[in-house]
Scaffold this active site. Sequence first.
Site, mmCIF file in Angstrom:
data_model
loop_
_atom_site.group_PDB
_atom_site.id
_atom_site.type_symbol
_atom_site.label_atom_id
_atom_site.label_comp_id
_atom_site.label_asym_id
_atom_site.label_seq_id
_atom_site.Cartn_x
_atom_site.Cartn_y
_atom_site.Cartn_z
ATOM 1 N N GLY A 118 22.772 105.197 -29.159
ATOM 2 C CA GLY A 118 23.052 104.755 -27.796
ATOM 3 C C GLY A 118 24.550 104.610 -27.579
ATOM 4 O O GLY A 118 25.315 104.405 -28.526
ATOM 5 N N CYS A 119 24.969 104.679 -26.333
ATOM 6 C CA CYS A 119 26.403 104.624 -26.030
ATOM 7 C C CYS A 119 27.000 103.263 -26.376
ATOM 8 O O CYS A 119 28.013 103.183 -27.090
ATOM 9 C CB CYS A 119 26.646 104.978 -24.562
ATOM 10 S SG CYS A 119 25.641 104.044 -23.375
ATOM 11 N N TYR A 120 26.394 102.187 -25.890
ATOM 12 C CA TYR A 120 26.903 100.853 -26.216
ATOM 13 C C TYR A 120 26.830 100.603 -27.726
ATOM 14 O O TYR A 120 27.747 100.025 -28.322
ATOM 15 C CB TYR A 120 26.083 99.776 -25.512
ATOM 16 C CG TYR A 120 26.201 99.724 -24.016
ATOM 17 C CD1 TYR A 120 27.424 99.498 -23.397
ATOM 18 C CD2 TYR A 120 25.068 99.867 -23.210
ATOM 19 C CE1 TYR A 120 27.524 99.411 -22.016
ATOM 20 C CE2 TYR A 120 25.155 99.786 -21.833
ATOM 21 C CZ TYR A 120 26.387 99.562 -21.237
ATOM 22 O OH TYR A 120 26.475 99.475 -19.863
#
Length: 308
Positions: A118-120
Amino acid sequence: MSAKIFIDGESGTTGLGIRARLEADPDVELVSLPAGQRKDLDAKKAVMEQADIVVLCLPDEAARETAAIAAAMGSKGPRILDASTAHRVAPGWTYGFPELVPGQAEAIANARYVANPGCYATGAIALLRPLIDKGLLPANVPLTIYAVSGYSGGGKAMIADYEKGTAPAFEAYALGLEHKHVPEIERYARLTRRPLFAPSVGNFAQGMLVFVPLFLEDLPGKPKGADLADTLAAHYAASPFVKLVPAESSGKIEPESLNGTNDLELRVFANAARGHAILVAKLDNLGKGASGAALQNLKLMLQNQAPN
């Protein structure tokens, strides 16, 4: 001979980004389904039988469905790179963050099933894992992680609202404290205590900042900001994409300067007199946070791929 890649969900933001990055690659042949057959499981299976690698850019349940089709094909099935949340902490799947630990890139290259991060989570894990492995942060440290992302990560409806000017300039969300990236942050940062995670979205298309505040004097060993920075710099010294950069003397940072790249920048803002530090990760939520990371993983997987 070119490796055949099928992007299942190629019309979404991540799928479009991956396709655009692959179209100019002479070592890749993209195979696809007509729009009217994309939900036809028999047609999908037929395309998957042709493919060497299938990239899943789908909602979680659809990703699980397609992965099950591949698994049912046995040894003749394609390798899978899943960009959804569905398999990031699932048994049998390799986590697609090549810089995580020594040997992770090789594990991705050899894996049949790879889950794109995931990006975060990419920003948070990049900051935390080296410090926990080094013992500068205990695994049970109470953490709060804040983040802000461009609106392109929010899906078609959010993008349309911002482009029409009907969305708020800034919005905090997931305040029920069950954001889908927390399980992978907890697992791959090697945390034994679930962190509080508070994400938000701003009125800019791409870019991301992830913040981890620390009370240094409350940590075992009372590390200095320089200790944290040195550990991060050493961990990523050989990485072409992840690096520690000096914290801005202005005490300010903006989120968009890495847009269009697969780069991830880490910073340590520290105040020695106060015993405080804020770790910051900057990345393009559509680059190292999505399509760029997928392309990096695909290139690793293609190193050990004999085309059909």
